[in-house]
Design an enzyme around this catalytic site. Structure first.
Site, PDB file in Angstrom:
ATOM      1  N   ASP A  59      -2.772   1.883  -4.289  1.00 42.47           N
ATOM      2  CA  ASP A  59      -3.391   2.400  -3.650  1.00 42.47           C
ATOM      3  C   ASP A  59      -4.388   1.247  -3.892  1.00 42.47           C
ATOM      4  OD1 ASP A  59      -4.312   2.935  -6.332  1.00 42.47           O
ATOM      5  OD2 ASP A  59      -4.683   5.083  -4.910  1.00 42.47           O
ATOM      6  N   HIS A  72       1.081  -1.041  -0.365  1.00 45.75           N
ATOM      7  CA  HIS A  72       0.239   0.059  -0.358  1.00 45.75           C
ATOM      8  C   HIS A  72       0.920   1.290  -0.501  1.00 45.75           C
ATOM      9  CE1 HIS A  72      -3.587   2.397   0.332  1.00 45.75           C
ATOM     10  NE2 HIS A  72      -4.222   1.457   0.511  1.00 45.75           N
TER      11      HIS A  72
END
Length: 446
Positions: free
Chosen positions: A421, A417
């Protein structure tokens, strides 16, 4: 008559040592050129090392489980097969590095390339490269090889077993093997071994035996590969904030195409057409659309790769290994299928080199072959994402307000992440799903 030194091979530029896992021969044994002499383990891969010459094993200079520097002499082979071996030529209790004689040739023995069309190992039985090569030379199929009784450890087929079978077959004293079934099962998405034998050794540490009494506990030593894999997984979790996206995928079109092409494909290529090449093809095309998923992180810099090196997790008897299909973006469907099958075969026969498990840019792991429906894989550092594929099962689904039976599987993407995303991760998996679900059922696999 000549004595030939066998040295610890350097299986990769970064490797400086190897551990002797097992000697396949003892002093006094005859050995043929390219027959397995020993197994070694590095921090990257386990390999079977063949003899560079034919002759008699004169000396073994190190015990099993000893770690030896590369290019150190580890054994001596006498090319005069009538040479006698005296008792003092047994392995010393604690051997150190041995300097090679000045006038004797030093022969490094990297793993040779095996025959291009040997029989493929079955799901539950392991065969050594020597047995596979003999079977290939004698025209023995995989289904027929499974009929050969094994007298080796764990029922394995030894060289003696396969040669005895060949001799009996020539005399017409063995039954005719059944024809190979062309179609693969629904859950066989990649050539992986459902039953894994890790070859762990018992530990007899006095301190541990006091802590864990043998009446109640069994103590096993982790293999070199298992130790390195555990370190790698812990480091990955500590490095990357893992996030997952799970998508449902309808594999019905892929199953139709696979069934239609299965017999022709196996006859042409020599191995079964599974779901994995279809998934690999879709992944490669989607990585081209979303290049950030095919990147890595170096400090505060994002390193985009202009090539796709596709890692395919393979279950071997020594644990999970991830060989890499180099330049997967330059291969067509059949090229990907061949590469995946070849790497899986050589992973289990311990013929991989460290270079073949390095440099991956994205990894696919197929836990579905064990019946797992949904899994959460750990990222293979320094990559930023990994795709897990679950078991494909017939399910009832709703299509245009009607109930239908479809072949459904789940795809799980674990991603870093820091740079991937939820929007990018979800879009990437959705792209893979659309390519698989919309596959042209009339397409002929070439």
């Amino acid at each position: 008559m000549a004595k030939v030194d066998v040295v610890m091979p350097q299986l990769g530029e970064s490797l400086t040592e190897g551990t002797i896992v097992k000697w396949h021969k003892k002093p006094g044994d005859k050995i043929r050129k390219d027959e397995t002499l020993l197994e070694i383990s590095t921090d990257k891969v386990d390999s079977e090392i063949p003899s560079p010459v034919s002759g008699v094993v004169a000396k073994l200079l190190f015990e099993e489980q000893k770690t030896v520097a590369v290019r150190t002499v580890i054994a001596v082979i006498d090319t005069d097969e009538t040479a006698a071996v005296s008792p003092q030529q047994e392995i010393p209790a604690s051997a150190g590095p041995v300097e090679p004689p000045e006038k004797q040739p030093m022969v490094s023995s990297p793993p040779p390339v095996i025959s291009p069309t040997p029989p493929r190992p079955s799901a539950g039985r392991f065969y050594s490269p020597l047995v596979l090569n003999i079977a290939s030379q004698e025209g023995i199929s995989m289904s027929e090889l499974e009929l050969v009784p094994g007298t080796g450890e764990g029922g394995r087929v030894s060289k003696k077993d396969i040669l005895s079978y060949v001799e009996a077959k020539k005399k017409g004293t063995v039954p005719t093997p059944p024809k190979t079934v062309a179609a693969a099962s629904m859950s066989t998405m990649a050539p992986m071994t459902p039953r894994v034998e890790t070859g762990l050794k018992h530990v007899d540490s006095e301190d541990l035996l006091k802590k864990y009494p043998p009446q109640q506990y069994e103590i096993l030593q982790m293999s070199n590969i298992l130790m390195k894999m555990s370190e790698h997984m812990v480091r990955s979790v500590q490095t990357s904030p893992h996030v997952q996206a799970i998508h449902e995928c309808d594999f019905t079109n892929i199953e139709i195409v696979r069934r239609k092409n299965a017999e022709m494909f196996e006859k042409r290529e020599g191995f079964k057409l599974t779901f994995m090449p279809f998934i690999c093809d879709a992944v490669v095309k989607s990585l081209k659309e979303f290049p950030l998923v095919n990147s890595s992180i170096d400090g505060d810099k994002i390193i985009l790769k202009k090539f796709i090196h596709l890692g395919i997790a393979v279950a071997s008897e020594n644990g999970l290994i991830v060989p890499v299909v180099k330049n997967a973006d330059e291969k067509n469907f059949t090229g990907l299928a061949r590469a995946v099958n070849d790497l899986a075969l050589r992973t289990r026969s311990k013929r991989l080199t460290p270079a073949e498990i390095e440099g991956g840019t994205f990894t696919i792991t197929n836990f579905g072959v064990f019946g797992t429906v949904i899994g959460i894989p750990i990222i293979n550092q320094p990559q930023v994402a990994i795709l897990g594929t679950g078991a494909i099962k017939k399910r009832t689904v709703v299509i245009s307000d009607a109930i239908a039976i479809r072949s459904i599987g789940y795809l799980t993407l674990s991603f870093d992440h820091r740079i991937v995303d939820g929007a990018l991760g979800g879009s990437f998996v959705d792209s893979i799903v659309r390519k698989l679900e919309n596959f042209d059922v009339n397409q002929v696999i070439v």
